[in-house]
Design an enzyme around this catalytic site. Structure first.
Site, short mmCIF file in Angstrom:
data_model
loop_
_atom_site.label_atom_id
_atom_site.label_comp_id
_atom_site.label_asym_id
_atom_site.label_seq_id
_atom_site.Cartn_x
_atom_site.Cartn_y
_atom_site.Cartn_z
CG ASP A 198 -4.21 125.35 80.16
OD1 ASP A 198 -4.89 126.24 79.63
OD2 ASP A 198 -4.40 124.95 81.32
CD GLU A 207 -7.79 125.00 88.05
OE1 GLU A 207 -8.40 124.13 88.73
OE2 GLU A 207 -8.32 125.62 87.12
CD1 TRP A 246 -9.70 132.58 86.80
CD2 TRP A 246 -7.61 133.32 87.05
NE1 TRP A 246 -8.87 131.74 86.09
CE2 TRP A 246 -7.57 132.18 86.22
CE3 TRP A 246 -6.40 133.95 87.36
CZ2 TRP A 246 -6.40 131.66 85.69
CZ3 TRP A 246 -5.23 133.44 86.83
CH2 TRP A 246 -5.24 132.31 86.01
CG ASP A 287 -11.90 131.55 82.94
OD1 ASP A 287 -10.88 131.94 82.35
OD2 ASP A 287 -12.26 130.37 82.95
C1 9WN Z 1 -12.35 127.92 80.53
C2 9WN Z 1 -7.74 125.15 81.51
C3 9WN Z 1 -8.40 126.49 81.70
C4 9WN Z 1 -7.38 127.62 81.80
C5 9WN Z 1 -8.02 128.92 82.21
C6 9WN Z 1 -8.80 128.69 83.48
C7 9WN Z 1 -9.85 127.60 83.26
C8 9WN Z 1 -11.75 127.18 81.72
C9 9WN Z 1 -12.86 126.79 82.69
O1 9WN Z 1 -9.20 126.42 82.86
O2 9WN Z 1 -10.78 128.05 82.29
O3 9WN Z 1 -11.35 128.18 79.59
O4 9WN Z 1 -13.66 125.96 82.33
O5 9WN Z 1 -12.89 127.34 83.80
O6 9WN Z 1 -9.41 129.85 83.89
O7 9WN Z 1 -7.03 129.89 82.40
O8 9WN Z 1 -6.76 127.80 80.58
O9 9WN Z 1 -6.78 124.97 82.49
#
Ligand code: 9WN
Length: 725
Positions: free
Chosen positions: A39, A410, A367, A173
């Site tokens: 990010d 998001e 996702w 994820d």
């Molecule tokens: C775990 C922060 C992050 C992104 C990831 C997204 C989501 C986290 C979560 O949020 O992941 O890392 O708790 O779901 O999948 O791409 O970096 O925005």
């Protein structure tokens, strides 16, 4: 930066300001309260356009938490914000590792290494690049350490492909690709540590988040890592989730390219990152290519097999330039199909993260279906790299309109655009700023080039002044010319991608032959052209090729703006008179109207060229006349037999591109300057709206125009003059 997007850019900046914690940016106000690895890379790219020092701080703060073995953690926890996310440091127990920093709180996994790409952007976009050099010198060894860690610890067979060992490392994820390897892990609830999820709530529907079964496995893996004290060899031996992912490896490969360029800027040798890039790129195209599916897939190192689940991650090798041209063409067919929302499909936003035709496609779930801005930002860049500019542009259209219309969310519904997940999401805001910048970025030609072009055309340049005449009768010339233009089109124009290969065309026998034919125009009489269709095709094709001829003759590099008054000064002699592209456009094809930037009509009283004026005006010509720029029509050859269909196609292509943004929620439409300049040809405001309505494919957008036609506001998008090279 264009004022038309200024309000939205301002909104994006406010989001980034509110998510700024003083030294870094949290991904979202409440759902993600710490600093996240990739990010921050995306945020730095956005900020590089307006706040270099914060962009630098963002990256430096992240790397302050780099582990001694080079690993860059997925999360750097903000000690002041603890208690609202799971898992946090008390669960990760990173103090068990020999490598973890003692003065920072981090998780024990990594994420896709976008950082070298962000660092290069910071340098490129800085007003005073010289002042960025100390930062480049400080960060370069850290970037090298990160990539070295990946190649040393995550590529045991030295294949050039690194593995991820947790779905969170992929950044995507709960991608369907992880289902099989994850579900292979049998969970014993008795030995699984107790835990409570904290990602549910925050205004996000739980059906949009990963399932509890997924979370059990995420936690099982974290527990395994800590039981190994984060020792990579121990993890490798016991971890059932070891995957070579095309997305992670493509980003690494692309980041190596940036790293090599950074090395050159600071006087280091680029050899190491270049060799990494070469090796990874070759390994991606060999090992991860699924020939039958026509896409790249992840490789499961436990089974040694490709996981035959195709997601948008499988297109990412385009971003790295790792796909061969043939693979890219095959991928393009898949990417541009109904599976991933095809060009001008009209009922979807491109590109959803998962194949919409699959049974388990889920338009709401994280996702497993929605559109994500960061993935599409990389894909649009990848498509551009391979020359698929039309598709790249249609993605850019969606990347701009989704946040404008549905908020800086998001992720977004690929069918109706609804924004999901957290609102005020940092990377959506940051990449939006970058996209707006890119939309309007224009290359200023070098001074010398300008001078040269100016001297060439100051008095106008007749391009068909050669002596060698074609050996044909004047009445057959038009047909021969059209045949010749067609043969150039077949070999050197890429109509799918809207590009001309100027270098090869310049040296080709087809172009030499065409030049000889144009010499014959001096004996040609346009009265040989009979039907309206024949005339229309002749003049459109001639306009398009005189532009190509002019670009070649004047050795134009980036933009026709390099040659002042290009469209007025290059000419063909036809019979006894001269015709510039402006003469053909405003005089012949537009019924001799006054061009919007002039006070008088193109052909004055007594001008013999008035004999060839074509009336009534067909406004579709504006999407068929190629002016060598992004916003103009993709080049094509017009055939008098099929010209009606072809003009429809050209208009449809334009109306559904990023040159026409329909924003119902804002009560307005943003349309190309072309409509402002040629308003009359379309029949004024009402005519423009009818025209757009007729060619739009998106039913909801049409409905908006139909209902709101009296009230809706029209704003105009600037024109892009960069060459369609
Ligand atoms: C775990 C922060 C992050 C992104 C990831 C997204 C989501 C986290 C979560 O949020 O992941 O890392 O708790 O779901 O999948 O791409 O970096 O925005």
């Amino acid at each position: 930066m264009s004022r038309i997007f200024a309000d939205y850019v301002e909104k994006a900046k406010i989001i980034l300001k509110n998510n700024w914690t003083g030294a870094s940016t949290k991904p979202a106000p409440s759902l993600y309260p710490h600093q996240w690895n990739w990010d921050s890379g995306f945020v730095a790219i956005g900020k590089s356009h307006y706040n270099t020092s914060q962009a630098i701080l963002e990256i430096e703060r992240l790397f302050e938490a780099q582990w001694a073995n080079g690993m860059l953690p997925q999360i750097v926890f903000d000690p002041k914000a603890l208690g609202h996310y799971f898992p946090e440091p008390d669960f990760w127990e990173m103090e068990r590792s020999l490598h973890a920093p003692v003065d920072k709180l981090t998780s024990g996994i990594t994420m896709p290494p976008v950082h070298a790409i962000a660092v290069e952007e910071i340098y490129q976009n800085a007003r005073q690049q010289r002042r960025i050099l100390p930062f480049l010198k400080r960060i370069y060894p850290k970037l090298i350490a990160l990539h070295s860690y990946l190649y040393e610890e995550r590529d045991p067979e030295k294949e050039g492909l690194v593995y991820i060992r947790h779905p969170w490392e992929s950044g995507i994820d709960n991608s369907p690709t992880w289902d099989i390897p994850l579900m292979r892990i049998k969970i014993d609830k008795a030995t699984l540590p107790d835990y409570t999820r904290k990602d549910l709530g925050h205004g996000v529907d739980s059906s949009m988040r990963p399932s509890d079964e997924d979370y059990d496995r995420y936690i099982y893996l974290v527990d395994l890592f800590r039981r190994c004290d984060y020792d990579e060899a121990c993890i490798r031996e016991s971890c059932e989730f070891l995957i070579q992912d095309p997305l992670f490896n493509s980003i690494l490969c692309r980041a190596n390219e940036s790293l090599a360029r950074i090395a050159e800027v600071i006087g280091e040798s680029p050899d190491l990152p270049q060799s990494w890039s070469k090796k990874t790129s070759a390994a991606i195209r060999k090992k991860l290519w699924h020939g039958e599916h026509g896409i790249f897939d992840a490789c499961d190192l436990i089974t040694g097999e490709l996981i035959e689940i195709d997601t948008a991650a499988g297109f990412l090798p385009l971003f790295a330039g790792a796909a061969t041209r043939e693979q890219a063409q095959i991928i393009y067919e898949r990417l541009n199909s109904a599976s991933f929302c095809g060009l001008h499909q009209g009922n979807c936003f491109t590109i959803p993260n998962y194949d919409t035709q699959k049974e388990d496609f889920d338009r709401l779930n994280y996702w497993r279906g929605p559109v994500w801005i960061n993935i599409n930002w990389m894909l649009a860049n990848g498509l551009k790299r391979y020359g698929y500019t039309l598709k790249a542009d249609s993605m850019r259209k969606d990347l701009l309109q989704l946040p404008i219309r549905f908020g800086f969310h998001e992720y977004f519904d690929s069918f109706d655009g609804t924004g999901y997940g957290s609102d005020n999401f940092s990377w959506t805001a940051a990449l939006f700023i970058d996209l707006v910048e890119e939309f309007y970025e224009s290359e200023e030609p070098g001074f010398e080039l300008k001078k040269l072009a100016k001297s060439l055309v100051s008095r106008g340049q007749v391009l068909n002044s050669g002596q060698k005449k074609p050996e044909i009768q004047p009445e057959s010339l038009a047909a021969e010319l059209m045949k010749s233009i067609r043969s150039m089109k077949d070999s050197y124009y890429d109509t799918q991608r809207g590009l001309v290969d100027y270098e090869r065309l310049r040296q080709s026998p087809e172009f030499q032959h065409y030049r000889i034919l144009t010499n014959g125009l001096k004996e040609f009489n346009p009265s040989h052209l009979k039907s309206r269709k024949e005339k229309l095709a002749f003049w459109i094709n001639l306009y398009n090729t005189i532009v190509v001829d002019g670009i070649i003759t004047l050795k134009i590099k980036n933009s026709v703006k390099e040659a002042p008054e290009f469209f007025k000064k290059i000419k063909y002699q036809i019979g006894d008179t001269l015709f510039s592209p402006d003469d053909i456009e405003h005089g012949i094809l537009r019924g001799n109207v006054r061009p919007y930037f002039r006070l008088i009509r193109q052909f004055g009283p007594g001008d013999t060229r008035r004999a060839w004026i074509l009336k009534p005006v067909d406004p579709r010509i504006h999407f068929a006349l190629v002016c060598g720029s992004r916003s103009c029509a993709p080049i094509d050859y017009y055939d008098s037999e099929r010209i009606d269909l072809q003009l429809d196609k050209a208009a449809k292509s334009f109306i559904n591109s990023s040159e026409v943004l329909i924003l119902p929620e804002e009560g307005k439409i943003l349309i190309s300057d072309i409509f402002r300049w040629y308003e009359k040809d379309f029949g004024g405001r009402g005519g423009i709206l009818d025209f757009i309505f007729n060619f739009l494919v998106d039913d909801k957008a049409k409905e908006f125009i139909r209902k709101e036609r009296q009230k809706l506001k029209i704003e105009y998008l600037h024109y892009d003059w960069n060459l369609n090279r």
